[in-house]
Design a protein around this motif. Structure first.
Motif, short mmCIF file in Angstrom:
data_model
loop_
_atom_site.label_atom_id
_atom_site.label_comp_id
_atom_site.label_asym_id
_atom_site.label_seq_id
_atom_site.Cartn_x
_atom_site.Cartn_y
_atom_site.Cartn_z
N SER A 1 6.69 4.81 -4.53
CA SER A 1 7.67 4.04 -3.77
C SER A 1 6.95 3.27 -2.67
N GLY A 2 7.65 2.25 -2.18
CA GLY A 2 7.09 1.46 -1.10
C GLY A 2 7.86 0.18 -0.90
N LEU A 3 7.41 -0.60 0.08
CA LEU A 3 8.04 -1.87 0.42
C LEU A 3 6.94 -2.92 0.60
N PRO A 4 6.69 -3.73 -0.45
CA PRO A 4 5.64 -4.73 -0.33
C PRO A 4 6.08 -5.91 0.53
N THR A 5 5.14 -6.47 1.24
CA THR A 5 5.39 -7.67 2.04
C THR A 5 4.65 -8.84 1.41
N ASN A 6 4.74 -10.00 2.01
CA ASN A 6 4.04 -11.17 1.50
C ASN A 6 2.53 -10.93 1.42
N ALA A 7 2.01 -10.14 2.33
CA ALA A 7 0.58 -9.84 2.33
C ALA A 7 0.16 -9.01 1.11
N ASN A 8 1.12 -8.42 0.42
CA ASN A 8 0.84 -7.55 -0.72
C ASN A 8 1.02 -8.23 -2.08
N VAL A 9 1.25 -9.54 -2.07
CA VAL A 9 1.46 -10.26 -3.32
C VAL A 9 0.19 -10.22 -4.16
N GLY A 10 0.35 -9.95 -5.43
CA GLY A 10 -0.78 -9.92 -6.35
C GLY A 10 -0.62 -8.78 -7.33
N MET A 11 -1.55 -8.67 -8.24
CA MET A 11 -1.50 -7.63 -9.24
C MET A 11 -2.43 -6.49 -8.86
N ILE A 12 -1.99 -5.26 -9.10
CA ILE A 12 -2.83 -4.09 -8.87
C ILE A 12 -2.76 -3.22 -10.12
N THR A 13 -3.77 -2.42 -10.32
CA THR A 13 -3.78 -1.45 -11.40
C THR A 13 -3.97 -0.08 -10.78
N THR B 1 -2.20 12.93 -9.23
CA THR B 1 -2.80 12.09 -8.20
C THR B 1 -2.90 10.68 -8.77
N ALA B 2 -3.27 9.73 -7.94
CA ALA B 2 -3.44 8.36 -8.40
C ALA B 2 -4.59 7.71 -7.65
N THR B 3 -5.25 6.78 -8.32
CA THR B 3 -6.32 6.02 -7.69
C THR B 3 -5.91 4.56 -7.58
N ASN B 4 -6.57 3.85 -6.69
CA ASN B 4 -6.33 2.43 -6.43
C ASN B 4 -4.91 2.17 -5.93
N VAL B 5 -4.39 3.10 -5.16
CA VAL B 5 -3.03 2.97 -4.62
C VAL B 5 -3.10 2.16 -3.33
N PRO B 6 -2.40 1.02 -3.27
CA PRO B 6 -2.43 0.22 -2.04
C PRO B 6 -1.70 0.94 -0.91
N SER B 7 -1.97 0.51 0.30
CA SER B 7 -1.42 1.20 1.48
C SER B 7 0.10 1.16 1.55
N TRP B 8 0.74 0.21 0.91
CA TRP B 8 2.21 0.12 0.98
C TRP B 8 2.90 1.01 -0.06
N VAL B 9 2.14 1.64 -0.93
CA VAL B 9 2.69 2.51 -1.97
C VAL B 9 2.37 3.96 -1.66
N THR B 10 3.35 4.84 -1.85
CA THR B 10 3.11 6.28 -1.74
C THR B 10 3.48 6.93 -3.06
N LEU B 11 2.83 8.04 -3.35
CA LEU B 11 3.13 8.83 -4.54
C LEU B 11 3.66 10.18 -4.11
N ASN B 12 4.87 10.51 -4.53
CA ASN B 12 5.39 11.86 -4.38
C ASN B 12 5.04 12.57 -5.67
N SER B 13 3.98 13.37 -5.64
CA SER B 13 3.49 13.99 -6.87
C SER B 13 4.46 15.01 -7.44
N GLY B 14 5.29 15.60 -6.60
CA GLY B 14 6.27 16.57 -7.08
C GLY B 14 7.35 15.95 -7.95
N THR B 15 7.73 14.72 -7.62
CA THR B 15 8.76 14.03 -8.39
C THR B 15 8.17 12.96 -9.30
N ARG B 16 6.85 12.75 -9.22
CA ARG B 16 6.14 11.72 -10.00
C ARG B 16 6.66 10.32 -9.68
N THR B 17 7.00 10.08 -8.41
CA THR B 17 7.60 8.81 -8.02
C THR B 17 6.71 8.03 -7.07
#
Length: 83
Positions: A59-71, A41-57
Motif C-alpha cells: 500500500s501507499g500513496l504515490p506523488t508526482n515525484a514517484n511517476v515511473g515504472m518499478i519492479t 519480504t520484498a526488494t526494490n520497494v520505493p519509499s512510498w510503498v509499504t508491505l504488510n507481510s502478514g496480509t501480503r498487502t
C-alpha cells in the motif's frame, strides 16, 4: 525442505495522488502440511510503498515525484530459510 512456489503476480498500475493497495496471493509450499510457515519480504520497494507481510498487502500513496515504472521482487521464506 522444499522451496515455496510463487503464484502468478499481476502487474499493477496506479495514478499519482491515488491510494494504492494490492494483496498478492499466498505462495504455496508442500511443507506447510508439516507445520512449516512462510514469511514474506520484498526488494526494490520505493519509499512510498509499504508491505504488510502478514496480509501480503502493498500500500501507499504515490506523488508526482514517484511517476515511473518499478519492479518489486516478492520473496517467501519458510522456517528452514528456504526461499
Amino acid at each position: 525442505m522444499d522451496a515455496p512456489v510463487a503464484p502468478t503476480l499481476i502487474n499493477q498500475s496506479v495514478n499519482q495522488d491515488v491510494s494504492f493497495n494490492y494483496t498478492f496471493a499466498a505462495f504455496t509450499d508442500v511443507d506447510i502440511s508439516y507445520g512449516d510457515a512462510l514469511s514474506y519480504t520484498a526488494t526494490n520497494v520505493p519509499s512510498w510503498v509499504t508491505l504488510n507481510s502478514g496480509t501480503r498487502t502493498f500500500s501507499g500513496l504515490p506523488t508526482n515525484a514517484n511517476v515511473g515504472m518499478i519492479t518489486i521482487t516478492v520473496i517467501a521464506t519458510d522456517l528452514s530459510g528456504v526461499t
